[in-house]
Structure formats: structure tokens, C-alpha cells
Design an enzyme around this catalytic site. Structure first.
Site, PDB file in Angstrom:
ATOM      1  N   ALA A  66       0.799  -1.564   0.299  1.00  0.00           N
ATOM      2  CA  ALA A  66      -0.132  -0.175   0.083  1.00  0.00           C
ATOM      3  C   ALA A  66       0.801   1.433   0.029  1.00  0.00           C
ATOM      4  CB  ALA A  66      -0.816  -0.391   1.747  1.00  0.00           C
ATOM      5  N   GLY A 109       1.070  -5.589   1.219  1.00  0.00           N
ATOM      6  CA  GLY A 109      -0.453  -5.139   0.130  1.00  0.00           C
ATOM      7  C   GLY A 109      -0.029  -5.751  -0.991  1.00  0.00           C
ATOM      8  N   GLU A 112      -0.692  -9.247  -0.278  1.00  0.00           N
ATOM      9  CA  GLU A 112      -1.967  -9.478   0.152  1.00  0.00           C
ATOM     10  C   GLU A 112      -3.063  -9.334  -1.809  1.00  0.00           C
ATOM     11  OE1 GLU A 112      -1.793  -6.336   2.632  1.00  0.00           O
ATOM     12  OE2 GLU A 112      -2.675  -7.184   4.257  1.00  0.00           O
ATOM     13  N   GLU A 132       4.677  -4.982   7.165  1.00  0.00           N
ATOM     14  CA  GLU A 132       3.988  -3.683   7.821  1.00  0.00           C
ATOM     15  C   GLU A 132       4.986  -3.455   8.892  1.00  0.00           C
ATOM     16  OE1 GLU A 132       2.562  -6.673   6.167  1.00  0.00           O
ATOM     17  OE2 GLU A 132       1.047  -5.285   4.992  1.00  0.00           O
TER      18      GLU A 132
HETATM   19  N1  CAA Z   1       4.239   3.235  -0.917  1.00  0.00           N
HETATM   20  C1  CAA Z   1       5.387   4.154  -1.207  1.00  0.00           C
HETATM   21  N2  CAA Z   1       6.206   4.712  -1.763  1.00  0.00           N
HETATM   22  C2  CAA Z   1       7.141   3.477  -1.881  1.00  0.00           C
HETATM   23  C3  CAA Z   1       6.306   1.995  -1.481  1.00  0.00           C
HETATM   24  C4  CAA Z   1       5.412   2.301  -0.513  1.00  0.00           C
HETATM   25  N3  CAA Z   1       4.449   0.999  -0.052  1.00  0.00           N
HETATM   26  N4  CAA Z   1       7.522   1.071  -1.806  1.00  0.00           N
HETATM   27  C5  CAA Z   1       8.748   1.912  -2.320  1.00  0.00           C
HETATM   28  N5  CAA Z   1       8.014   3.069  -2.512  1.00  0.00           N
HETATM   29  C6  CAA Z   1       9.078   3.696  -3.480  1.00  0.00           C
HETATM   30  C7  CAA Z   1      10.498   5.115  -3.035  1.00  0.00           C
HETATM   31  O1  CAA Z   1       9.393   5.606  -1.305  1.00  0.00           O
HETATM   32  C8  CAA Z   1      10.896   5.619  -3.993  1.00  0.00           C
HETATM   33  O2  CAA Z   1      10.350   6.215  -4.311  1.00  0.00           O
HETATM   34  P1  CAA Z   1      10.971   7.614  -4.394  1.00  0.00           P
HETATM   35  O3  CAA Z   1      12.008   7.560  -5.448  1.00  0.00           O
HETATM   36  O4  CAA Z   1      10.350   9.150  -4.628  1.00  0.00           O
HETATM   37  O5  CAA Z   1      12.356   7.714  -2.439  1.00  0.00           O
HETATM   38  C9  CAA Z   1      10.520   3.861  -4.640  1.00  0.00           C
HETATM   39  O6  CAA Z   1       9.422   3.255  -4.428  1.00  0.00           O
HETATM   40  C10 CAA Z   1      11.892   3.490  -4.617  1.00  0.00           C
HETATM   41  O7  CAA Z   1      11.552   2.967  -3.540  1.00  0.00           O
HETATM   42  P2  CAA Z   1      13.325   2.574  -2.843  1.00  0.00           P
HETATM   43  O8  CAA Z   1      14.338   3.256  -3.186  1.00  0.00           O
HETATM   44  O9  CAA Z   1      13.292   2.264  -2.009  1.00  0.00           O
HETATM   45  O10 CAA Z   1      13.691   1.303  -3.582  1.00  0.00           O
HETATM   46  P3  CAA Z   1      14.959   0.181  -2.713  1.00  0.00           P
HETATM   47  O11 CAA Z   1      14.952  -0.775  -4.566  1.00  0.00           O
HETATM   48  O12 CAA Z   1      15.677   0.542  -2.484  1.00  0.00           O
HETATM   49  O13 CAA Z   1      13.794  -0.986  -2.135  1.00  0.00           O
HETATM   50  C11 CAA Z   1      12.182  -1.885  -1.159  1.00  0.00           C
HETATM   51  C12 CAA Z   1      12.994  -1.566  -2.584  1.00  0.00           C
HETATM   52  C13 CAA Z   1      12.345  -3.302  -0.234  1.00  0.00           C
HETATM   53  C14 CAA Z   1      10.255  -2.425  -1.565  1.00  0.00           C
HETATM   54  C15 CAA Z   1      11.159  -0.171  -0.244  1.00  0.00           C
HETATM   55  O14 CAA Z   1      11.010   0.793  -1.028  1.00  0.00           O
HETATM   56  C16 CAA Z   1      10.844  -0.365   0.467  1.00  0.00           C
HETATM   57  O15 CAA Z   1      10.574  -1.234   2.098  1.00  0.00           O
HETATM   58  N6  CAA Z   1       8.788  -0.552   0.297  1.00  0.00           N
HETATM   59  C17 CAA Z   1       8.106  -0.439   1.696  1.00  0.00           C
HETATM   60  C18 CAA Z   1       7.931  -2.434   1.259  1.00  0.00           C
HETATM   61  C19 CAA Z   1       6.914  -2.089   2.522  1.00  0.00           C
HETATM   62  O16 CAA Z   1       6.938  -1.847   4.178  1.00  0.00           O
HETATM   63  N7  CAA Z   1       5.270  -2.494   1.746  1.00  0.00           N
HETATM   64  C20 CAA Z   1       4.057  -2.910   3.147  1.00  0.00           C
HETATM   65  C21 CAA Z   1       3.260  -0.851   3.192  1.00  0.00           C
HETATM   66  S1  CAA Z   1       2.116  -1.208   4.053  1.00  0.00           S
HETATM   67  C22 CAA Z   1       0.803  -1.613   3.891  1.00  0.00           C
HETATM   68  O17 CAA Z   1       1.072  -2.630   2.619  1.00  0.00           O
HETATM   69  C23 CAA Z   1      -0.361  -2.202   4.466  1.00  0.00           C
HETATM   70  C24 CAA Z   1      -1.548  -3.255   3.899  1.00  0.00           C
HETATM   71  O18 CAA Z   1      -1.165  -4.107   4.520  1.00  0.00           O
HETATM   72  C25 CAA Z   1      -2.237  -2.887   2.884  1.00  0.00           C
END
Ligand code: CAA
Length: 258
Positions: A66, A109, A112, A132
Site C-alpha cells: 500500500a 499490500g 495481499e 508492515e
Molecule cells: N509506498 C510508497 N512508496 C513506495 C513504497 C510504498 N509501499 N515502496 C516503495 N516506494 C517508493 C520509494 O519511496 C521510492 O520513491 P522515491 O524514489 O520517491 O524515494 C521508490 O518507490 C523506490 O523505492 P526504494 O528506493 O525504497 O527502492 P529499493 O529498491 O531501495 O527498495 C523495497 C525496495 C525494499 C521494496 C523498499 O522500497 C520498501 O521497503 N518498500 C516498502 C515495503 C513495505 O513496507 N510495504 C508495506 C506497505 S504498508 C501496507 O501494505 C499495508 C497493508 O497491509 C494494506
């Protein structure tokens, strides 16, 4: 087809391919993207030409969850009234079979969303997980329930409490993924399966999906009742007459979707 759309839509015969298209944000599932996805799935359900849906994020990433940026400062009441996560349930309510073609991250998400699909084909680069906990929350779009049903309570608990990811191969060994293929062959394999299912009578496929889903969502007694109802209902279709007559007449059936 404009590249500004958050969900791209292509049709090949009876198969619609929906591609998540927010590459710069690793296909983070913003409310706008989810709304487009729900609208595209509803359009597929309403279109008699479409029998099977293939959902992918392309070769690099399925979805990194998400959209965290859309939630950072939200209050509980805003989360509740936006209904942005509850709306995802409409993905799972799609009547037609959905095959997920997952490559790269399927996190939070994203995992999911893959689990709301009916068959998961993964590339060797796919990674599944519910991170999460690292954000101070828990899965909110079904992860604690669907991952637990898919992997069993102990494996699911470890993944959800640690935020660790599992590879495509591990996911396949534990029953979350149907097939693992090299990334170059992912879409072809998912499409092969989709086209195969699209040759089957579509109303039977939809009622089969509903009945298999019920196995995870109801008691055995309720699931058996639903299965029997759907089995009987199919005797009202032209495809049941065609399928059984073709068998008796020793010829290939011609299904029309009615
Ligand atoms: N939401 C918003 N933006 C996100 C994102 C997310 N879930 N995941 C990645 N992005 C964005 C980053 O902020 C970044 O944007 P900027 O270039 O503007 O900074 C861009 O995508 C590229 O991401 P990274 O630079 O972080 O890429 P990476 O290759 O270094 O890492 C990753 C990849 C390990 C997937 C890392 O991006 C990450 O950990 N993302 C979040 C994963 C996460 O925690 N997901 C759960 C979200 S909460 C949820 O889903 C709740 C639910 O149950 C509904």
C-alpha cells in the site's frame, strides 16, 4: 492505451491482462491505483468476451505494498472514512478467475493483492512478505488471514512478526505459488494458463472459483451446500448440455459461455 494510466488494460482473445503501472513507486498501491484496478476488474466481470484475467506488475516488481506516503499522517478516523483499504475487498470479489504473474517484490499490500488472485505464477526473482511490522502496523488487506491459510499458522506468524520475505521457490514449496519460471518466461506461462482456462466453459469456471473460495471462508457444511447449488445451477447452462452431449457423441465441445 495511455501510459499515464495506473492500470494498463490489454485484451488477447478471452483473456484481459491488467498491468499495474506506477514503476517509479514500485507499483505502490495508492488509493487511485486501487480505484483504477477495481474499475478495470468490474469492467472485465461485465464483459462477456473476457473469461480470465491476468494481473501483473511487469517483470521488475509486482507491488511494494500500500502507498505508505498516503498513510503516514492519517488518523484512525481518516483511515476508516476513506475506506481505502476496505475497497480492496472488491478485488477478491471478482467473479472471473484471476491469475497473478508476480515478479520482484510482492510485499505488504502487494502480497495481499497477489493472494486475492486465484492462481499465482511467480518468476525466480519474486519475493513475498508482509513487512508492515517494520512500519509499526500490521497487514490490513487480508495478510494475517490469507497468508495463514496459505502457509499455515507457524510460518505465517514468523513472516508477519519478523517482516521477513520468502523467495518464489519457498513460496511454491509452501503452497502459496503454483509455478516458478524464469523472469523472461513469466508472462508467457501465466498467459498459457489463462488461455487454457479460457477454453473452459466460463460460467462453470466462475462457479468453480466461488466454490473453491468457499472452502477457505465457510464451514464444510456451508461449503458443500454452495458447491451442490453451483453444480445444480450449471445444468441451466447451454455449456453443460454441450459439454455432456459432446462427450457422449465423442466430439470436441464448442463452449459459448451461456
Ligand atoms: N509506498 C510508497 N512508496 C513506495 C513504497 C510504498 N509501499 N515502496 C516503495 N516506494 C517508493 C520509494 O519511496 C521510492 O520513491 P522515491 O524514489 O520517491 O524515494 C521508490 O518507490 C523506490 O523505492 P526504494 O528506493 O525504497 O527502492 P529499493 O529498491 O531501495 O527498495 C523495497 C525496495 C525494499 C521494496 C523498499 O522500497 C520498501 O521497503 N518498500 C516498502 C515495503 C513495505 O513496507 N510495504 C508495506 C506497505 S504498508 C501496507 O501494505 C499495508 C497493508 O497491509 C494494506
Amino acid at each position: 492505451m495511455s501510459d499515464e494510466r495506473l492500470v494498463l488494460h490489454e485484451i488477447d482473445g478471452h483473456v484481459a491482462t491488467l498491468t499495474l503501472n506506477r514503476p517509479k513507486a514500485l507499483n505502490a498501491l495508492s488509493p487511485e491505483l486501487i480505484d483504477e484496478l477495481i474499475a478495470a476488474l468490474a469492467a472485465c466481470d461485465a464483459d462477456d468476451q473476457i473469461r480470465v484475467i491476468l494481473l501483473t506488475g511487469g517483470p521488475r516488481v509486482f507491488a511494494a505494498g500500500a502507498d505508505i506516503k498516503a498513510m503516514v499522517e492519517a488518523t484512525p478516523m481518516e483511515m476508516l472514512t476513506r475506506r481505502s483499504i476496505e475497497r480492496w475487498a472488491r478485488v477478491a470479489a471478482t467473479r472471473k478467475p484471476i491469475i497473478a504473474a508476480v515478479s520482484g517484490y510482492a510485499l505488504g499490500g502487494g502480497c495481499e493483492l497477489a493472494m486475492m488472485c486465484d492462481i499465482i505464477v511467480a518468476s525466480e526473482t519474486a519475493q513475498f512478505g508482509q513487512p508492515e511490522i517494520n512500519l509499526g502496523v500490521i497487514p490490513g488487506a487480508g495478510g494475517t488471514q490469507r497468508l495463514t491459510r496459505a502457509l499455515g499458522p507457524y510460518r505465517a506468524m514468523e513472516l508477519i512478526l519478523t517482516g521477513a520475505t520468502i523467495s518464489a521457490d519457498e513460496a511454491r514449496q509452501h503452497g502459496l505459488v503454483n509455478h516458478v519460471v524464469p523472469v523472461e518466461g513469466l508472462l508467457a506461462e501465466a498467459m498459457r494458463l489463462a488461455q487454457l482456462i479460457a477454453t473452459k466453459p466460463p460460467l462453470a469456471a466462475q462457479l468453480a472459483k466461488e466454490a473453491v473460495r468457499a472452502a477457505a471462508e465457510t464451514t464444510l457444511r456451508e461449503g458443500l451446500a454452495l458447491e451442490l447449488r453451483n453444480f445444480f445451477l450449471l445444468f441451466d447452462t447451454a455449456d453443460q448440455k454441450e459439454g455432456m452431449r459432446a462427450f457422449v457423441e465423442k466430439r470436441k465441445p464448442q463452449f459459448t459461455g451461456r
